[in-house]
Motif scaffolding. Sequence first.
Motif, PDB file in Angstrom:
ATOM      1  N   LYS A  72      61.622  58.741 -26.126  1.00  0.00           N
ATOM      2  CA  LYS A  72      60.985  58.779 -24.807  1.00  0.00           C
ATOM      3  C   LYS A  72      61.601  57.798 -23.810  1.00  0.00           C
ATOM      4  O   LYS A  72      60.927  57.344 -22.882  1.00  0.00           O
ATOM      5  CB  LYS A  72      59.473  58.509 -24.912  1.00  0.00           C
ATOM      6  CG  LYS A  72      58.740  59.316 -25.960  1.00  0.00           C
ATOM      7  CD  LYS A  72      58.854  60.809 -25.698  1.00  0.00           C
ATOM      8  CE  LYS A  72      58.044  61.591 -26.751  1.00  0.00           C
ATOM      9  NZ  LYS A  72      58.152  63.032 -26.550  1.00  0.00           N
ATOM     10  N   PHE A  73      62.901  57.489 -23.987  1.00  0.00           N
ATOM     11  CA  PHE A  73      63.561  56.603 -23.033  1.00  0.00           C
ATOM     12  C   PHE A  73      64.574  57.373 -22.167  1.00  0.00           C
ATOM     13  O   PHE A  73      65.500  56.786 -21.598  1.00  0.00           O
ATOM     14  CB  PHE A  73      64.284  55.461 -23.760  1.00  0.00           C
ATOM     15  CG  PHE A  73      63.363  54.583 -24.555  1.00  0.00           C
ATOM     16  CD1 PHE A  73      62.209  54.037 -23.966  1.00  0.00           C
ATOM     17  CD2 PHE A  73      63.640  54.298 -25.885  1.00  0.00           C
ATOM     18  CE1 PHE A  73      61.370  53.223 -24.705  1.00  0.00           C
ATOM     19  CE2 PHE A  73      62.787  53.480 -26.611  1.00  0.00           C
ATOM     20  CZ  PHE A  73      61.642  52.942 -26.037  1.00  0.00           C
ATOM     21  N   ALA A  74      64.383  58.686 -22.035  1.00  0.00           N
ATOM     22  CA  ALA A  74      65.356  59.511 -21.303  1.00  0.00           C
ATOM     23  C   ALA A  74      65.439  59.108 -19.837  1.00  0.00           C
ATOM     24  O   ALA A  74      66.525  59.036 -19.251  1.00  0.00           O
ATOM     25  CB  ALA A  74      64.995  60.985 -21.433  1.00  0.00           C
ATOM     26  N   SER A  75      64.299  58.827 -19.222  1.00  0.00           N
ATOM     27  CA  SER A  75      64.309  58.467 -17.798  1.00  0.00           C
ATOM     28  C   SER A  75      65.053  57.161 -17.576  1.00  0.00           C
ATOM     29  O   SER A  75      65.759  56.988 -16.568  1.00  0.00           O
ATOM     30  CB  SER A  75      62.879  58.361 -17.269  1.00  0.00           C
ATOM     31  OG  SER A  75      62.160  57.363 -17.999  1.00  0.00           O
ATOM     32  N   ASP A  76      64.897  56.225 -18.523  1.00  0.00           N
ATOM     33  CA  ASP A  76      65.613  54.960 -18.393  1.00  0.00           C
ATOM     34  C   ASP A  76      67.125  55.164 -18.493  1.00  0.00           C
ATOM     35  O   ASP A  76      67.906  54.538 -17.755  1.00  0.00           O
ATOM     36  CB  ASP A  76      65.144  53.974 -19.467  1.00  0.00           C
ATOM     37  CG  ASP A  76      63.658  53.646 -19.330  1.00  0.00           C
ATOM     38  OD1 ASP A  76      63.222  53.450 -18.172  1.00  0.00           O
ATOM     39  OD2 ASP A  76      62.974  53.624 -20.349  1.00  0.00           O
ATOM     40  N   VAL A  77      67.526  56.028 -19.403  1.00  0.00           N
ATOM     41  CA  VAL A  77      68.955  56.322 -19.546  1.00  0.00           C
ATOM     42  C   VAL A  77      69.493  56.978 -18.265  1.00  0.00           C
ATOM     43  O   VAL A  77      70.573  56.634 -17.765  1.00  0.00           O
ATOM     44  CB  VAL A  77      69.203  57.218 -20.768  1.00  0.00           C
ATOM     45  CG1 VAL A  77      70.689  57.552 -20.884  1.00  0.00           C
ATOM     46  CG2 VAL A  77      68.709  56.546 -22.039  1.00  0.00           C
ATOM     47  N   TYR A  78      68.746  57.905 -17.700  1.00  0.00           N
ATOM     48  CA  TYR A  78      69.170  58.633 -16.494  1.00  0.00           C
ATOM     49  C   TYR A  78      69.322  57.672 -15.325  1.00  0.00           C
ATOM     50  O   TYR A  78      70.299  57.720 -14.575  1.00  0.00           O
ATOM     51  CB  TYR A  78      68.146  59.721 -16.174  1.00  0.00           C
ATOM     52  CG  TYR A  78      68.565  60.662 -15.073  1.00  0.00           C
ATOM     53  CD1 TYR A  78      69.315  61.804 -15.341  1.00  0.00           C
ATOM     54  CD2 TYR A  78      68.236  60.406 -13.748  1.00  0.00           C
ATOM     55  CE1 TYR A  78      69.702  62.659 -14.334  1.00  0.00           C
ATOM     56  CE2 TYR A  78      68.618  61.250 -12.730  1.00  0.00           C
ATOM     57  CZ  TYR A  78      69.345  62.387 -13.036  1.00  0.00           C
ATOM     58  OH  TYR A  78      69.732  63.232 -12.028  1.00  0.00           O
ATOM     59  N   GLU A  79      68.339  56.753 -15.167  1.00  0.00           N
ATOM     60  CA  GLU A  79      68.391  55.790 -14.063  1.00  0.00           C
ATOM     61  C   GLU A  79      69.567  54.838 -14.222  1.00  0.00           C
ATOM     62  O   GLU A  79      70.241  54.493 -13.246  1.00  0.00           O
ATOM     63  CB  GLU A  79      67.079  55.009 -14.000  1.00  0.00           C
ATOM     64  CG  GLU A  79      65.887  55.860 -13.572  1.00  0.00           C
ATOM     65  CD  GLU A  79      64.583  55.089 -13.656  1.00  0.00           C
ATOM     66  OE1 GLU A  79      64.622  53.900 -14.058  1.00  0.00           O
ATOM     67  OE2 GLU A  79      63.526  55.668 -13.337  1.00  0.00           O
ATOM     68  N   MET A  80      69.816  54.421 -15.468  1.00  0.00           N
ATOM     69  CA  MET A  80      70.951  53.544 -15.706  1.00  0.00           C
ATOM     70  C   MET A  80      72.258  54.245 -15.346  1.00  0.00           C
ATOM     71  O   MET A  80      73.125  53.665 -14.657  1.00  0.00           O
ATOM     72  CB  MET A  80      70.977  53.122 -17.176  1.00  0.00           C
ATOM     73  CG  MET A  80      72.151  52.206 -17.555  1.00  0.00           C
ATOM     74  SD  MET A  80      73.690  53.110 -17.982  1.00  0.00           S
ATOM     75  CE  MET A  80      73.166  54.018 -19.413  1.00  0.00           C
TER      76      MET A  80
END
Length: 752
Positions: A72-80
């Motif tokens: 559930k860390f997909a959004s963090d990866v996308y923002e990075m």
Amino acid sequence: MWASKRPGPPAGGPQKKLVIKGLKALPTLPLSYKTDTLERLRSAVHAIQQNQPTTLGLEELYRDCEGLCLHKFASDVYEMLQAELEKYARQQLLQIDRSPDTHAPAAMLDQTRKFWDDYTQQLAMVRCVFLYLDRTYALQTTNVASLWAMGLSVVRQHLVETNMRSRLVRLFINEVTSERNGQLIDRPSLASIARMFIDLGLYSQSLQPSFIDATRDYYRSESLRMINCLVPIKQSAGVSAEARSSGPTDVPGYLTHVQCRLDEETQRVAQYLKPSTKSTLLATVLAELVERHTEKLLGPNFDAMVDADMVSDLTNLYSLLLPVDKLDLLQQNWIAYIKKTGLCMMQASDLEATLVSSLLAFKRKLDNILSIAFQNNARLIGALREAFEMFINTRRSKPVQLIARYIDQCMRMGSRLAADDDIDDIFDRIIMLFRFIQGKDLFEAYYRRDLAKRLLYNKTLSTDTERLVLQKLKAECGAGYTNRLEGMLHDMEISLELYSEFAQAQPESAMSDIGFQGSVLTMAFWPTYEPMELVLPRQAEEAQDAFTKLYAEKHKGRNLQWQHNLGTCLIKVEFNEGPKELQLSQLQGTIMLMFAEQDELTYSQIQQSTGLENSELQRTLQSLACGKFRVLTKEPKGRDVDTSDTFYFNAKFKCPQARVKISQIATKEIEKESKELEAHIHLDRMYRVDAALVRIMKARKTLEHSDLITELLKQLDFNVSTTEIKERVDTLFERDYVRRDESNPSTYHYIA
């Protein structure tokens, strides 16, 4: 189906149960898992952007991205990832944008091209590493762009927010302008820049409009400069494009230049512009180079090109005017040229000698231009027909008479006109002229008169050729038009059969010193001839009586009226130089036979023996004693014949030819005959006008004068003046076919 190989429980043994128990404690992630993994991925992105190898393999990096997405860390990866791409793009573009373009304008374009090529390759590599993120998060989450779109958007955002977009467009246009001016440029760089704008979605809204505006300004300036320096056309269809380009430009050279410009712009689109730009770009070029200056390209320049038969240049002109919808101006100039040139032909001093041949050559040249240059455009074909009909009918009966005479010259035996060209092609081209004349009834009368002379004097090229022409006339005007002409040919065929019967019926002793052949003509088919009284020599009169008797026995109730003025004869005469055959008319032959008995005769003696009137006798004696071949002499000498003259047989007559044709002096007679023919046709036309007027009034009952004239002109196939129409309407009043309205004199009522 697969069969299990696992051994079953032993037979008869106890069965065991499988028991699943829950975990005593849930597994937990290391506290630094997210931070460490993101850092490894960030380092990998930096390595890719710097074109360096990654510390971890691509598969390990892919597993790291997959692990973060599963936890559930997909959004963090996308923002990075978005932040890293945006940071890198801004740094690179700001560095490029700082470079000045004063000394090397193309340097910035080249740097931008290199950046874009590297950036797209790097973005593709990043997408491979973060493919799991792209598939499971970006593509399945609303309002989240794919990794590729997100990578392009950061570049697009920077270009839009800064002045770099307009600067790139300006430099791009400057490079294209340099190329248009003949300089060499780096086309791959321009192609890469154009692809970048296309990929970023900025091509249609930024690059293309500015490029089209610059193109418009460039070609507007160029066209004004060239149009203002145009020189008169060199009057030679063989002048090459290189010869024109070596000096000041004329219209053909300008048209060639426009075609070259269109080819250049087409290649430009193919090499580094979006294909959809082509139509707008070419339309802009044509609008500035052609549409804006159409009137200057036509007018006298168009007339000069047609005069010089510059087919290739006219082809260029047509192909350029067609897409800008300027064929209406071309049509107007086409009609004006044909009318002007045609009217000059109709007013030429040597009209009778050259009109038809000039018209045929003129029509052939125009047809060639229509076929090759104008691609048989229907509007221009109709315009040619309209213009020809206008000018060729300005002289009313003269062109009709000359066309009929030209055909007669072609149809005569030994004609040079028929020998120089294919006879069928000649008649096809003459029929084209025939279509334009409005006095087709007058043409039929002239043609019938000439056909009669060819048939009666045996001067026709061949009967098959005569029938060929009649078939063409029938195809144009219908069977009724050629009915009498075909009847004339039929009469000659019947006359040949009758001659065979007559020759077989006569004893050999009666035909030993004279040959006689009579042609029986149906009066309804042939031109009207005035009968002439002539006292024939004894042998000729006996043969004529025998022929009349045979015809009366064969056809009961029919009467023959002999036309001596149409007869011909061949007489063998002994001169001091030797025997000669004289080809004469029947009147000339009758007079010559009188000199077989005595060498000297007075005018009154000849008249008393022949019974001819003074005018006809004087004309005949003048041809024998005062013409080119003087088989008679007269006293006193002179060019004219008087009633007191005395005539002598000229035994000293000399001529190198064994057969001599002596023609009648017939110039004034032909003019009189033509006037009588035209008067007869005019009277017949007035009868047709009367019939048409009565037919219209009978159908409409009541009609205004102007409407009556309009309806009448639609039904007539010949020209008629308003004065003549008024006279014919007045005769209808007198004969009680029509009456005027009591309250409105311009309204007519039909009287039943």
